[in-house]
Every structure is written in C-alpha cells, then in structure tokens.
Enzyme design. Structure first.
Site: not given
Ligand code: FES
Length: 146
Positions: A34, A104
């Site tokens: 990301c 994440c």
C-alpha cells in the site's frame, strides 16, 4: 469489514504516538502493498530494557491501531522479549483484524525489528534471533517520502 472495539480505541486514541529525540534505535519500514510507512523509536536502558517507545506512521487505521498496541506490548520488556512481540500477538491483543488488514499489522513488527537492529548495530551487539530488516528505509530516503 468491521473493526473490533479495541482496534477502534487504539485508532482513535493511539498510545505512544510521537518521537524520541535521542533514541537508542530507530527503524523505518514501508509496506510494499500500500506504500504506507512507519517509524519506531526505542529508548533502551543500560540493562537492555525498553524504557520508552514511540511511533509515527503514515498509514491506515489498522496500521495506527497495531502500532499503538505493539508499542504498548514492547514497553518495559527486555530486548529479547520485545523481539517476541509478533504481528500475531498484536492482532490477538486487538481481538483480531479483518483478514484484508492483517498485512498492515506487519508494519509494526517490522519497524520494531528494524529499530532493534539499529540499536544492536550502534552498540556492537548481536540480538539472538534478530535478522537484518529487509525493508529498512534509510533516513534520507524516508525524509523525501514524508
Ligand atoms: Fe497500508 Fe494498512 S493499508 S498499512
């Protein structure tokens, strides 16, 4: 996709956000999926105990919440025990993350490892079980990213 109450709490109210002026070790890592970035600062005392830890992140809600929880988990621990704070442990402590957000949580673990590596290098010590971080971003490169 829904977040647990603990994730929402740590996202709305992150613990240990900020920086340490003269850290014992700093690690900056990026998430290739990301493009988000996280930096962790560690203050480690002469006995090898993590006295203080702070983080800064340019990342999503899950990245903020996992960093917040990860810093809480490493604070007060020995370097060896801090190394055992895995992203799975952080996710469990947060009552889980939605599957698409698990990547994440890796940022926090990797940033802590990178900061421990930096500390070990600066002090000429070897931390058993710690390998060189794959994606540590060098200080000047990171500055450009911000
Ligand atoms: Fe980038 Fe979560 S989407 S760290």
């Amino acid at each position: 996709m829904s977040y647990s109450e603990k994730v929402m709490d740590h996202f709305s109210n992150p613990r240990n956000m900020g920086e340490i002026a003269k850290p014992s070790g700093v690690g900056t890592v990026g998430n290739a999926q990301c493009g988000d970035i996280m930096r962790v600062y560690l203050d480690i005392n002469g006995d090898g105990i993590v006295e203080d830890v702070k983080f800064k992140t340019f990342g999503c809600a899950a990245a903020v919440a996992t960093s917040s929880m990860a810093t809480e988990l490493v604070k007060g621990k020995s370097v060896q025990d801090a190394l055992k704070v895995t992203n799975q442990a952080v996710c469990e402590a947060l009552d889980g993350l939605p599957p698409v957000k698990v990547h994440c949580s890796l940022l926090a673990e990797e940033a802590i490892h990178a900061a421990l590596w930096d500390y070990a290098e600066k002090n000429g010590i070897v931390i058993e079980g710690l390998s060189k971080p794959k994606s540590d971003i060098h200080e000047d490169e990171a500055e450009e990213e911000y």
